[in-house]
Design a protein around this motif. Structure first.
Motif, PDB file in Angstrom:
ATOM      1  N   THR A 136       0.837  -1.210   0.000  1.00 12.13           N
ATOM      2  CA  THR A 136       0.000   0.000   0.000  1.00 12.13           C
ATOM      3  C   THR A 136       0.865   1.251   0.000  1.00 12.13           C
ATOM      4  N   TRP A 137       1.935   1.252   0.813  1.00 12.15           N
ATOM      5  CA  TRP A 137       2.805   2.427   0.853  1.00 12.15           C
ATOM      6  C   TRP A 137       3.540   2.619  -0.475  1.00 12.15           C
ATOM      7  N   ASP A 138       3.856   1.517  -1.139  1.00 10.46           N
ATOM      8  CA  ASP A 138       4.460   1.627  -2.473  1.00 10.46           C
ATOM      9  C   ASP A 138       3.489   2.293  -3.450  1.00 10.46           C
ATOM     10  N   GLU A 139       2.213   1.961  -3.303  1.00 12.36           N
ATOM     11  CA  GLU A 139       1.191   2.575  -4.172  1.00 12.36           C
ATOM     12  C   GLU A 139       1.021   4.056  -3.858  1.00 12.36           C
ATOM     13  N   VAL A 140       1.169   4.403  -2.577  1.00  7.74           N
ATOM     14  CA  VAL A 140       1.106   5.825  -2.203  1.00  7.74           C
ATOM     15  C   VAL A 140       2.243   6.582  -2.887  1.00  7.74           C
ATOM     16  N   GLU A 141       3.446   5.998  -2.842  1.00  5.11           N
ATOM     17  CA  GLU A 141       4.583   6.625  -3.518  1.00  5.11           C
ATOM     18  C   GLU A 141       4.326   6.776  -5.013  1.00  5.11           C
ATOM     19  N   GLU A 142       3.797   5.732  -5.635  1.00  4.60           N
ATOM     20  CA  GLU A 142       3.531   5.770  -7.071  1.00  4.60           C
ATOM     21  C   GLU A 142       2.510   6.842  -7.425  1.00  4.60           C
ATOM     22  N   THR A 143       1.506   6.978  -6.562  1.00  2.00           N
ATOM     23  CA  THR A 143       0.477   7.999  -6.801  1.00  2.00           C
ATOM     24  C   THR A 143       1.068   9.402  -6.764  1.00  2.00           C
ATOM     25  N   LEU A 144       1.931   9.642  -5.786  1.00  2.00           N
ATOM     26  CA  LEU A 144       2.553  10.962  -5.664  1.00  2.00           C
ATOM     27  C   LEU A 144       3.480  11.255  -6.850  1.00  2.00           C
ATOM     28  N   ILE A 145       4.249  10.272  -7.253  1.00  2.00           N
ATOM     29  CA  ILE A 145       5.154  10.470  -8.383  1.00  2.00           C
ATOM     30  C   ILE A 145       4.360  10.713  -9.660  1.00  2.00           C
ATOM     31  N   ALA A 147       1.590  12.109  -9.882  1.00  2.00           N
ATOM     32  CA  ALA A 147       0.997  13.446  -9.781  1.00  2.00           C
ATOM     33  C   ALA A 147       2.034  14.551  -9.893  1.00  2.00           C
ATOM     34  N   ASP A 148       3.258  14.210 -10.332  1.00  2.00           N
ATOM     35  CA  ASP A 148       4.329  15.182 -10.577  1.00  2.00           C
ATOM     36  C   ASP A 148       4.909  15.789  -9.311  1.00  2.00           C
ATOM     37  N   VAL A 149       4.793  15.067  -8.185  1.00  3.87           N
ATOM     38  CA  VAL A 149       5.393  15.584  -6.959  1.00  3.87           C
ATOM     39  C   VAL A 149       6.909  15.501  -7.027  1.00  3.87           C
ATOM     40  N   GLY A 150       7.413  14.526  -7.748  1.00  5.79           N
ATOM     41  CA  GLY A 150       8.859  14.363  -7.844  1.00  5.79           C
ATOM     42  C   GLY A 150       9.364  13.310  -6.877  1.00  5.79           C
ATOM     43  N   LEU A 151      10.456  12.657  -7.237  1.00 13.37           N
ATOM     44  CA  LEU A 151      10.947  11.527  -6.456  1.00 13.37           C
ATOM     45  C   LEU A 151      11.429  11.934  -5.076  1.00 13.37           C
ATOM     46  N   ALA A 152      12.230  12.984  -4.997  1.00 11.72           N
ATOM     47  CA  ALA A 152      12.794  13.385  -3.702  1.00 11.72           C
ATOM     48  C   ALA A 152      11.707  13.806  -2.731  1.00 11.72           C
ATOM     49  N   ALA A 153      10.798  14.652  -3.190  1.00 10.57           N
ATOM     50  CA  ALA A 153       9.708  15.112  -2.312  1.00 10.57           C
ATOM     51  C   ALA A 153       8.810  13.948  -1.928  1.00 10.57           C
ATOM     52  N   THR A 154       8.542  13.042  -2.855  1.00  6.73           N
ATOM     53  CA  THR A 154       7.690  11.884  -2.573  1.00  6.73           C
ATOM     54  C   THR A 154       8.301  11.015  -1.486  1.00  6.73           C
ATOM     55  N   THR A 155       9.589  10.743  -1.602  1.00  7.06           N
ATOM     56  CA  THR A 155      10.266   9.902  -0.613  1.00  7.06           C
ATOM     57  C   THR A 155      10.157  10.496   0.782  1.00  7.06           C
ATOM     58  N   ASP A 156      10.396  11.803   0.904  1.00 10.15           N
ATOM     59  CA  ASP A 156      10.311  12.464   2.215  1.00 10.15           C
ATOM     60  C   ASP A 156       8.897  12.405   2.783  1.00 10.15           C
ATOM     61  N   ILE A 157       7.912  12.718   1.937  1.00  8.05           N
ATOM     62  CA  ILE A 157       6.524  12.757   2.414  1.00  8.05           C
ATOM     63  C   ILE A 157       6.067  11.383   2.884  1.00  8.05           C
ATOM     64  N   VAL A 158       6.342  10.360   2.096  1.00  5.63           N
ATOM     65  CA  VAL A 158       5.877   9.006   2.442  1.00  5.63           C
ATOM     66  C   VAL A 158       6.585   8.486   3.688  1.00  5.63           C
ATOM     67  N   GLU A 159       7.877   8.724   3.803  1.00  7.76           N
ATOM     68  CA  GLU A 159       8.599   8.258   4.988  1.00  7.76           C
ATOM     69  C   GLU A 159       8.060   8.907   6.257  1.00  7.76           C
ATOM     70  N   ARG A 160       7.833  10.207   6.199  1.00  9.86           N
ATOM     71  CA  ARG A 160       7.323  10.915   7.374  1.00  9.86           C
ATOM     72  C   ARG A 160       5.890  10.483   7.694  1.00  9.86           C
ATOM     73  N   LEU A 161       5.063  10.356   6.678  1.00  6.49           N
ATOM     74  CA  LEU A 161       3.677   9.953   6.896  1.00  6.49           C
ATOM     75  C   LEU A 161       3.601   8.542   7.471  1.00  6.49           C
ATOM     76  N   ARG A 162       4.407   7.659   6.937  1.00 11.24           N
ATOM     77  CA  ARG A 162       4.411   6.270   7.405  1.00 11.24           C
ATOM     78  C   ARG A 162       4.889   6.173   8.853  1.00 11.24           C
ATOM     79  N   GLU A 163       5.939   6.931   9.175  1.00  9.25           N
ATOM     80  CA  GLU A 163       6.474   6.902  10.541  1.00  9.25           C
ATOM     81  C   GLU A 163       5.475   7.486  11.542  1.00  9.25           C
ATOM     82  N   ARG A 164       4.845   8.600  11.183  1.00 11.04           N
ATOM     83  CA  ARG A 164       3.890   9.224  12.102  1.00 11.04           C
ATOM     84  C   ARG A 164       2.659   8.348  12.300  1.00 11.04           C
ATOM     85  N   ALA A 165       2.194   7.696  11.234  1.00  2.51           N
ATOM     86  CA  ALA A 165       1.036   6.805  11.356  1.00  2.51           C
ATOM     87  C   ALA A 165       1.344   5.642  12.293  1.00  2.51           C
ATOM     88  N   LYS A 166       2.588   5.169  12.222  1.00  2.00           N
ATOM     89  CA  LYS A 166       2.980   4.057  13.086  1.00  2.00           C
ATOM     90  C   LYS A 166       3.117   4.500  14.537  1.00  2.00           C
TER      91      LYS A 166
END
Length: 407
Positions: A136-145, A147-166
């Motif tokens: 699911t988190w891989d799909e979140v990353e794919e969705t952001l990429i 949507a033209d968010v970009g790889l670097a920004a996507t990686t940061d957003i998903v890592e932070r979101l995943r950590e905070r959710a946990k």
């Protein structure tokens, strides 16, 4: 004695006939004495070429000048155009009152929300799953990429979101949505200064340079920026320094005429720096608050672009410092637009981004990519083709419309 009288009468009749003949002939001969000399005009070599150029651009009024010679003779001679740049002020038509900028993001929320097809709806659908596994988190990353968010920004957003959710133990879709909104807003750096520098603080006009590639909607956006400034109570002079496209100056003059602003332009192919100089001088002399300069958007090579924009800035700053350089980007070009943007950021000190065409045809995430990749705040966004569809950018309102509770 009778013969003498007849002779006197005959002589008298002859005198009368001669007098009448002379009275009739002389005026006609005088009238046929030659054409009336034309009014004196300067020889071609004596004429100011700038005046001749202006005369060529003015359509014929319909026939020769039929005014009396005395009236024509008293007409003052045309003054030569100002140097450098031979700027001219385009006449204005019916003046419109632009809509206030306050609340535009709210009024344009529906258009902005169209972008959530690729970003907002997709993310919320993923986060609403019962189990958030690695897939699911891989799909979140794919969705952001996507949507033209970009790889670097996507990686940061998903890592932070995943950590905070946990850490927070967030499992409900509503709580995950709140965390997503917080992360997206944070990625847009909400504390960044997004105001437009419209005051120089020394009594001189604030100078705004507008740069960007041709085709990004740069000249149209320049006209819309003028509407934004006028809607917020500022007086504006527009400088049509994109002299390599014949339509650019006409287009800018049309936008200026609608809101009663002045536009200073030069002939096609004129030196852009001289036109910019004239525009700033007009602003200084007229006590105008803001001078907005539309520059050429050619990208054939970085060296040529650097020389041209560098010269414009140097010439302008002989009168006033440049307080703002706005880069116009087309949101629909995605990552390609970012590569173009980098060229401009290497050439001039870009202080803000204007993102155009951010409506249903764009994917929304480009705003985050611009902020992350360029490190320059997005200050204005264009959400449609209407004259007042340019809004000051608000990160919170943007993310709220992008993600939307009803997404």
């Amino acid at each position: 004695m009778g013969g003498m009288e007849y002779m006197i009468i005959a002589v008298a009749l002859l005198v009368v006939v001669l007098a009448g003949t002379l009275a009739w002939v002389l005026p006609r001969r005088r009238a046929r004495g030659g054409p009336i000399p034309p009014p004196r005009t300067a020889a071609p070599a004596e004429r100011d070429p700038r005046v001749a150029e202006v005369a060529e651009r003015v359509p014929d009024a319909g026939g020769p000048d039929e005014r009396p010679a005395a009236e024509a003779a008293t007409e003052p001679a045309a003054e030569p155009a100002a140097e450098p740049g031979a700027g001219e002020v385009a006449p204005s038509g019916t003046v419109e009152i632009p809509a206030p900028t306050a609340g535009r993001m709210v009024r344009l929320r529906v258009r902005l929300a169209r972008s959530q097809n690729a970003l907002g709806k997709g993310l919320l659908a993923l986060l609403a799953r019962e189990r958030l596994d690695d897939e699911t988190w891989d799909e979140v990353e794919e969705t952001l990429i996507t949507a033209d968010v970009g790889l670097a920004a996507t990686t940061d957003i998903v890592e932070r979101l995943r950590e905070r959710a946990k850490v927070l133990g967030a499992s409900s879709a509503e709580r995950l949505r709140e965390l997503l909104v917080e992360e997206l807003v944070q990625a847009l750096e909400p504390a960044a200064d997004r105001t437009i520098a419209t005051a120089s603080g020394d009594g001189l006009p604030a100078i705004l340079l507008v740069v960007g590639v041709n085709g990004s909607g740069k000249t149209t956006t320049c006209g819309k920026i003028a509407r934004v400034l006028i809607a917020d109570g500022h007086s504006v002079v527009l400088g049509a320094a994109d002299t390599f496209r014949a339509a650019a100056a006409d287009q800018l003059a049309t936008w200026a005429g609608r809101v009663g602003a002045e536009v200073v332009r030069g002939r096609e192919g004129a030196d852009p720096a001289s036109v910019a100089f004239d525009a700033v001088r007009r602003g200084v002399e007229g006590g105008t608050e803001t001078v907005l300069i539309d520059t050429a958007g050619r990208l054939q090579n970085k060296a040529g672009l650097m020389d041209e924009l560098g010269k414009v800035k140097r010439v302008v700053e002989k009168q006033c410092p440049v307080g703002e350089t706005l880069l116009v980007l087309d949101a629909t070009t995605g990552q390609n637009g970012l590569e173009q943007a980098r060229v401009f950021t290497e050439v001039v000190n870009v202080t803000g981004v204007v993102l155009t065409k951010l409506d249903g045809t764009a994917k929304g995430g480009i705003v985050l990519a611009v902020q992350r990749s360029l490190g320059i705040p997005v200050k204005l966004v264009g959400l449609g083709e209407g004259p007042d569809d340019l809004a000051p950018f608000d990160p919170v309102a943007f993310v709220d419309a992008l993600v939307g509770a009803d997404a």
